[in-house]
Design a protein around this motif. Sequence first.
Motif, PDB file in Angstrom:
ATOM      1  N   ALA A   1      10.886   1.133   3.871  1.00 42.02           N
ATOM      2  CA  ALA A   1       9.911   0.121   4.285  1.00 42.02           C
ATOM      3  C   ALA A   1       9.709   0.131   5.788  1.00 42.02           C
ATOM      4  O   ALA A   1       8.612  -0.161   6.275  1.00 42.02           O
ATOM      5  CB  ALA A   1      10.374  -1.253   3.804  1.00 42.02           C
ATOM      6  N   GLN A   2      10.762   0.460   6.533  1.00 41.39           N
ATOM      7  CA  GLN A   2      10.672   0.439   7.997  1.00 41.39           C
ATOM      8  C   GLN A   2      10.208   1.776   8.576  1.00 41.39           C
ATOM      9  O   GLN A   2       9.839   1.826   9.754  1.00 41.39           O
ATOM     10  CB  GLN A   2      12.029   0.059   8.584  1.00 41.39           C
ATOM     11  CG  GLN A   2      12.440  -1.379   8.310  1.00 41.39           C
ATOM     12  CD  GLN A   2      13.697  -1.772   9.042  1.00 41.39           C
ATOM     13  OE1 GLN A   2      14.684  -1.038   9.028  1.00 41.39           O
ATOM     14  NE2 GLN A   2      13.685  -2.917   9.685  1.00 41.39           N
ATOM     15  N   SER A   3      10.217   2.819   7.780  1.00 38.98           N
ATOM     16  CA  SER A   3       9.788   4.120   8.274  1.00 38.98           C
ATOM     17  C   SER A   3       8.295   4.114   8.591  1.00 38.98           C
ATOM     18  O   SER A   3       7.492   3.504   7.879  1.00 38.98           O
ATOM     19  CB  SER A   3      10.084   5.196   7.225  1.00 38.98           C
ATOM     20  OG  SER A   3       9.551   6.442   7.645  1.00 38.98           O
ATOM     21  N   MET A   4       7.923   4.795   9.664  1.00 37.56           N
ATOM     22  CA  MET A   4       6.518   4.880  10.074  1.00 37.56           C
ATOM     23  C   MET A   4       5.795   6.042   9.378  1.00 37.56           C
ATOM     24  O   MET A   4       4.584   6.191   9.510  1.00 37.56           O
ATOM     25  CB  MET A   4       6.417   5.047  11.586  1.00 37.56           C
ATOM     26  CG  MET A   4       7.029   3.898  12.366  1.00 37.56           C
ATOM     27  SD  MET A   4       6.265   2.291  11.964  1.00 37.56           S
ATOM     28  CE  MET A   4       4.632   2.556  12.636  1.00 37.56           C
TER      29      MET A   4
ATOM     30  N   ILE B   1       8.140  11.471   1.632  1.00 37.73           N
ATOM     31  CA  ILE B   1       8.517  10.063   1.724  1.00 37.73           C
ATOM     32  C   ILE B   1       7.694   9.207   0.751  1.00 37.73           C
ATOM     33  O   ILE B   1       8.191   8.212   0.214  1.00 37.73           O
ATOM     34  CB  ILE B   1       8.363   9.543   3.173  1.00 37.73           C
ATOM     35  CG1 ILE B   1       9.095   8.205   3.333  1.00 37.73           C
ATOM     36  CG2 ILE B   1       6.897   9.412   3.578  1.00 37.73           C
ATOM     37  CD1 ILE B   1       9.301   7.786   4.770  1.00 37.73           C
ATOM     38  N   ALA B   2       6.445   9.617   0.472  1.00 39.53           N
ATOM     39  CA  ALA B   2       5.635   8.900  -0.510  1.00 39.53           C
ATOM     40  C   ALA B   2       6.253   9.010  -1.901  1.00 39.53           C
ATOM     41  O   ALA B   2       6.266   8.039  -2.673  1.00 39.53           O
ATOM     42  CB  ALA B   2       4.212   9.443  -0.518  1.00 39.53           C
ATOM     43  N   LYS B   3       6.784  10.176  -2.228  1.00 41.27           N
ATOM     44  CA  LYS B   3       7.449  10.377  -3.522  1.00 41.27           C
ATOM     45  C   LYS B   3       8.734   9.549  -3.602  1.00 41.27           C
ATOM     46  O   LYS B   3       9.064   9.009  -4.672  1.00 41.27           O
ATOM     47  CB  LYS B   3       7.751  11.863  -3.722  1.00 41.27           C
ATOM     48  CG  LYS B   3       6.497  12.714  -3.956  1.00 41.27           C
ATOM     49  CD  LYS B   3       6.848  14.195  -4.102  1.00 41.27           C
ATOM     50  CE  LYS B   3       5.585  15.026  -4.325  1.00 41.27           C
ATOM     51  NZ  LYS B   3       5.904  16.477  -4.419  1.00 41.27           N
TER      52      LYS B   3
ATOM     53  N   GLN C   1       0.829  -1.209   0.000  1.00 42.92           N
ATOM     54  CA  GLN C   1       0.000   0.000   0.000  1.00 42.92           C
ATOM     55  C   GLN C   1       0.864   1.260   0.000  1.00 42.92           C
ATOM     56  O   GLN C   1       0.581   2.229  -0.718  1.00 42.92           O
ATOM     57  CB  GLN C   1      -0.906   0.006   1.235  1.00 42.92           C
ATOM     58  CG  GLN C   1      -1.933  -1.119   1.260  1.00 42.92           C
ATOM     59  CD  GLN C   1      -2.720  -1.120   2.558  1.00 42.92           C
ATOM     60  OE1 GLN C   1      -3.471  -0.190   2.829  1.00 42.92           O
ATOM     61  NE2 GLN C   1      -2.547  -2.151   3.366  1.00 42.92           N
ATOM     62  N   ARG C   2       1.937   1.233   0.796  1.00 39.03           N
ATOM     63  CA  ARG C   2       2.795   2.416   0.901  1.00 39.03           C
ATOM     64  C   ARG C   2       3.503   2.718  -0.416  1.00 39.03           C
ATOM     65  O   ARG C   2       3.542   3.872  -0.864  1.00 39.03           O
ATOM     66  CB  ARG C   2       3.839   2.205   2.006  1.00 39.03           C
ATOM     67  CG  ARG C   2       3.275   2.295   3.417  1.00 39.03           C
ATOM     68  CD  ARG C   2       4.322   1.871   4.400  1.00 39.03           C
ATOM     69  NE  ARG C   2       3.999   2.260   5.767  1.00 39.03           N
ATOM     70  CZ  ARG C   2       4.707   1.879   6.825  1.00 39.03           C
ATOM     71  NH1 ARG C   2       5.768   1.093   6.664  1.00 39.03           N
ATOM     72  NH2 ARG C   2       4.357   2.271   8.024  1.00 39.03           N
ATOM     73  N   PHE C   3       4.098   1.677  -1.034  1.00 35.97           N
ATOM     74  CA  PHE C   3       4.888   1.901  -2.244  1.00 35.97           C
ATOM     75  C   PHE C   3       4.016   2.090  -3.481  1.00 35.97           C
ATOM     76  O   PHE C   3       4.489   2.654  -4.474  1.00 35.97           O
ATOM     77  CB  PHE C   3       5.872   0.746  -2.446  1.00 35.97           C
ATOM     78  CG  PHE C   3       7.097   0.835  -1.571  1.00 35.97           C
ATOM     79  CD1 PHE C   3       8.223   1.540  -1.983  1.00 35.97           C
ATOM     80  CD2 PHE C   3       7.119   0.238  -0.331  1.00 35.97           C
ATOM     81  CE1 PHE C   3       9.353   1.627  -1.176  1.00 35.97           C
ATOM     82  CE2 PHE C   3       8.244   0.319   0.491  1.00 35.97           C
ATOM     83  CZ  PHE C   3       9.366   1.014   0.067  1.00 35.97           C
TER      84      PHE C   3
END
Length: 302
Positions: free
Chosen positions: A297-300, A270-272, A258-260
């Motif tokens: 991947a580990q960032s909140m 960070i989304a970019k 979902q994040r990537f």
Amino acid sequence: MLSVLKRSVFISYRRQFPYPFYCAYSTISSDIYKEKLLKKAKEQGFDSIEQLKSHLQKEIEKQRIEFNKNDPLKELDKVKQSNLGQDKTKLRAPFDKDLNKTPFKTLSSYVDIDKLKSLNSQQVEFIWRARWSTKDDSLVAVVPAKIFINMHKIAKTNPCFVLPLPRKIEGETTKNGDKESMELHYVQWNFPDKYTSHCILTSLAEYKLHNQFARPHTVIEFHSELSNQLNMVLMNGYVEKDCNVTLADSQLLLLNIQRFYGAMGTDSKIAKERLNLLKHFNQGSKDFNIDKLIELAQSMEN
């Protein structure tokens, strides 16, 4: 194949010694020991050193024959296989390429679509979640249509990716607890028809071993038949039972999918960065970086 697939499946950080080690060998003459050897020979009932050597040679040969009854390489393979199951994804046999492939499932395989269309979104969500509530290994969600449309668009142009999954290293600890490595998992999107999308996950180790015949450990399906009328996309998935990936592991991988793939937005910094890394991977760019992948991947942050 992208250059990243040539990397090691497990990423860990270890200190390397800057200088090689060397062994020192003695050059002292064996004449010094002749007297002691002769004494040892007489203590064991021999008249000379040669008789002692002959006796010892027979003993050595006897021990060698006894030792060779057990194949140390086979024992080593057993140890490796037992350790493989502790920290790594279980490698399974590939799919049989000669088997007839069954048709993929659509939303109508699970529910009566016509009846759902007569209900409101809350009622549909309740029915959909209840449909999978008795299955312990299932993944289920209802995705707003607008969010899925964005994910679908990104996945169409970037259908492959790799994601890290933390794994504890058996027997190694740090001040903060068990030492961790990162196990890479391969993500692949398929779009068999207008309304159905599949997101398939397998360990990178298994993908490198079996390529397109690798068995996935997690399969996620998105069904968009109701997106126009009820503004929702129904998701279901399952985790294979004969693998070392747990439901919690798959949920963590799904969160990073979902994040990537933009489900949580694409406007923040960070989304970019996540989206750019996804594009670098699919383009085979040298700018794709494993360390950056693990960090993002580990960032909140989202």
